[in-house]
Motif scaffolding. Sequence first.
Motif, PDB file in Angstrom:
ATOM      1  N   LEU A 183      37.342 -16.545  51.466  1.00 27.31           N
ATOM      2  CA  LEU A 183      38.352 -17.451  50.936  1.00 27.31           C
ATOM      3  C   LEU A 183      37.782 -18.848  50.682  1.00 27.31           C
ATOM      4  N   GLN A 184      36.801 -19.252  51.485  1.00 22.23           N
ATOM      5  CA  GLN A 184      36.196 -20.578  51.290  1.00 22.23           C
ATOM      6  C   GLN A 184      35.428 -20.651  49.970  1.00 22.23           C
ATOM      7  N   LYS A 185      35.012 -19.520  49.465  1.00 23.56           N
ATOM      8  CA  LYS A 185      34.269 -19.479  48.206  1.00 23.56           C
ATOM      9  C   LYS A 185      35.176 -19.705  46.991  1.00 23.56           C
ATOM     10  N   VAL A 186      36.468 -19.482  47.176  1.00 26.65           N
ATOM     11  CA  VAL A 186      37.419 -19.629  46.069  1.00 26.65           C
ATOM     12  C   VAL A 186      37.599 -21.117  45.763  1.00 26.65           C
ATOM     13  N   GLN A 187      37.468 -21.474  44.498  1.00 31.01           N
ATOM     14  CA  GLN A 187      37.643 -22.858  44.057  1.00 31.01           C
ATOM     15  C   GLN A 187      39.117 -23.135  43.771  1.00 31.01           C
ATOM     16  N   VAL A 188      39.625 -24.222  44.365  1.00 33.11           N
ATOM     17  CA  VAL A 188      40.996 -24.633  44.102  1.00 33.11           C
ATOM     18  C   VAL A 188      40.998 -26.083  43.645  1.00 33.11           C
ATOM     19  N   LYS A 189      41.965 -26.426  42.823  1.00 36.23           N
ATOM     20  CA  LYS A 189      42.057 -27.783  42.297  1.00 36.23           C
ATOM     21  C   LYS A 189      42.895 -28.649  43.227  1.00 36.23           C
ATOM     22  N   LYS A 190      42.473 -29.901  43.381  1.00 36.30           N
ATOM     23  CA  LYS A 190      43.211 -30.835  44.219  1.00 36.30           C
ATOM     24  C   LYS A 190      44.622 -31.062  43.674  1.00 36.30           C
ATOM     25  N   GLU A 191      44.750 -31.072  42.353  1.00 38.96           N
ATOM     26  CA  GLU A 191      46.069 -31.274  41.752  1.00 38.96           C
ATOM     27  C   GLU A 191      47.030 -30.155  42.145  1.00 38.96           C
ATOM     28  N   ASP A 192      46.502 -28.933  42.205  1.00 40.61           N
ATOM     29  CA  ASP A 192      47.341 -27.787  42.572  1.00 40.61           C
ATOM     30  C   ASP A 192      47.799 -27.902  44.020  1.00 40.61           C
ATOM     31  N   ILE A 193      46.879 -28.331  44.883  1.00 34.44           N
ATOM     32  CA  ILE A 193      47.227 -28.497  46.296  1.00 34.44           C
ATOM     33  C   ILE A 193      48.300 -29.568  46.428  1.00 34.44           C
ATOM     34  N   GLU A 194      48.120 -30.698  45.736  1.00 32.03           N
ATOM     35  CA  GLU A 194      49.078 -31.799  45.788  1.00 32.03           C
ATOM     36  C   GLU A 194      50.447 -31.363  45.255  1.00 32.03           C
ATOM     37  N   LEU A 195      50.449 -30.577  44.192  1.00 31.78           N
ATOM     38  CA  LEU A 195      51.698 -30.075  43.626  1.00 31.78           C
ATOM     39  C   LEU A 195      52.467 -29.253  44.654  1.00 31.78           C
ATOM     40  N   ILE A 196      51.773 -28.349  45.319  1.00 33.91           N
ATOM     41  CA  ILE A 196      52.421 -27.481  46.318  1.00 33.91           C
ATOM     42  C   ILE A 196      52.927 -28.313  47.489  1.00 33.91           C
ATOM     43  N   ILE A 197      52.136 -29.288  47.929  1.00 33.05           N
ATOM     44  CA  ILE A 197      52.546 -30.138  49.053  1.00 33.05           C
ATOM     45  C   ILE A 197      53.815 -30.910  48.702  1.00 33.05           C
ATOM     46  N   LYS A 198      53.849 -31.494  47.497  1.00 33.14           N
ATOM     47  CA  LYS A 198      55.014 -32.283  47.081  1.00 33.14           C
ATOM     48  C   LYS A 198      56.248 -31.419  46.873  1.00 33.14           C
ATOM     49  N   GLU A 199      56.087 -30.286  46.220  1.00 37.27           N
ATOM     50  CA  GLU A 199      57.236 -29.450  45.888  1.00 37.27           C
ATOM     51  C   GLU A 199      57.836 -28.758  47.105  1.00 37.27           C
ATOM     52  N   LEU A 200      56.996 -28.258  47.982  1.00 29.48           N
ATOM     53  CA  LEU A 200      57.495 -27.458  49.110  1.00 29.48           C
ATOM     54  C   LEU A 200      57.469 -28.183  50.441  1.00 29.48           C
ATOM     55  N   GLU A 201      56.883 -29.381  50.442  1.00 28.70           N
ATOM     56  CA  GLU A 201      56.793 -30.181  51.667  1.00 28.70           C
ATOM     57  C   GLU A 201      56.190 -29.380  52.820  1.00 28.70           C
ATOM     58  N   ILE A 202      55.012 -28.853  52.572  1.00 29.89           N
ATOM     59  CA  ILE A 202      54.283 -28.122  53.610  1.00 29.89           C
ATOM     60  C   ILE A 202      52.964 -28.836  53.867  1.00 29.89           C
ATOM     61  N   SER A 203      52.252 -28.402  54.887  1.00 34.87           N
ATOM     62  CA  SER A 203      50.988 -29.045  55.247  1.00 34.87           C
ATOM     63  C   SER A 203      49.916 -28.757  54.194  1.00 34.87           C
ATOM     64  N   ARG A 204      48.955 -29.631  54.148  1.00 34.75           N
ATOM     65  CA  ARG A 204      47.837 -29.472  53.214  1.00 34.75           C
ATOM     66  C   ARG A 204      47.079 -28.177  53.521  1.00 34.75           C
ATOM     67  N   GLN A 205      46.881 -27.907  54.803  1.00 38.14           N
ATOM     68  CA  GLN A 205      46.139 -26.711  55.206  1.00 38.14           C
ATOM     69  C   GLN A 205      46.837 -25.437  54.716  1.00 38.14           C
ATOM     70  N   LYS A 206      48.144 -25.378  54.903  1.00 37.14           N
ATOM     71  CA  LYS A 206      48.894 -24.191  54.479  1.00 37.14           C
ATOM     72  C   LYS A 206      48.863 -24.049  52.954  1.00 37.14           C
ATOM     73  N   ALA A 207      48.999 -25.160  52.254  1.00 34.02           N
ATOM     74  CA  ALA A 207      48.974 -25.127  50.793  1.00 34.02           C
ATOM     75  C   ALA A 207      47.618 -24.653  50.286  1.00 34.02           C
ATOM     76  N   GLU A 208      46.555 -25.183  50.864  1.00 38.06           N
ATOM     77  CA  GLU A 208      45.207 -24.803  50.436  1.00 38.06           C
ATOM     78  C   GLU A 208      44.919 -23.334  50.761  1.00 38.06           C
ATOM     79  N   GLU A 209      45.321 -22.917  51.932  1.00 35.97           N
ATOM     80  CA  GLU A 209      45.092 -21.522  52.340  1.00 35.97           C
ATOM     81  C   GLU A 209      45.819 -20.556  51.407  1.00 35.97           C
ATOM     82  N   THR A 210      47.059 -20.877  51.086  1.00 34.04           N
ATOM     83  CA  THR A 210      47.830 -20.009  50.200  1.00 34.04           C
ATOM     84  C   THR A 210      47.217 -19.964  48.804  1.00 34.04           C
TER      85      THR A 210
END
Length: 118
Positions: free
Chosen positions: A74-101
């Motif tokens: 899973l660490q090899k998968v590239q994710v965008k910071k914007e996507d993480i921020e979007l999930i955090i703002k929309e669902l109000e969850i932790s950064r770790q949970k958003a990134e993991e998902t």
Amino acid sequence: MADPEEVNGVDEAADKKQQKKVSKHDSGAADLERVTDYAEEKEISSQDITNAASMFEDKRKRENEEKLAKERELQKVQVKKEDIELIIKELEISRQKAEETLRVHRGDVVAALEALTN
């Protein structure tokens, strides 16, 4: 003159009643023994205990290795910071949970959001 049922100061009728009570209780115990299953007690050897403990330890090691391998993948998968921020703002969850998902869904924001909302 003494009562014919009483001999040497002992009432024979009372003695017979007492014997009937005792025999009634004995038959209940005999019935219980027939109904109850008895398992013979076995002595557990220390070798058996050692084998069982090592099996559990081996299983735990395998599970930990699989978990570490999955996390590395899973660490090899590239994710965008914007996507993480979007999930955090929309669902109000932790950064770790958003990134993991996001990593679990291979960076697919829509799939991650659906998984988090369902």
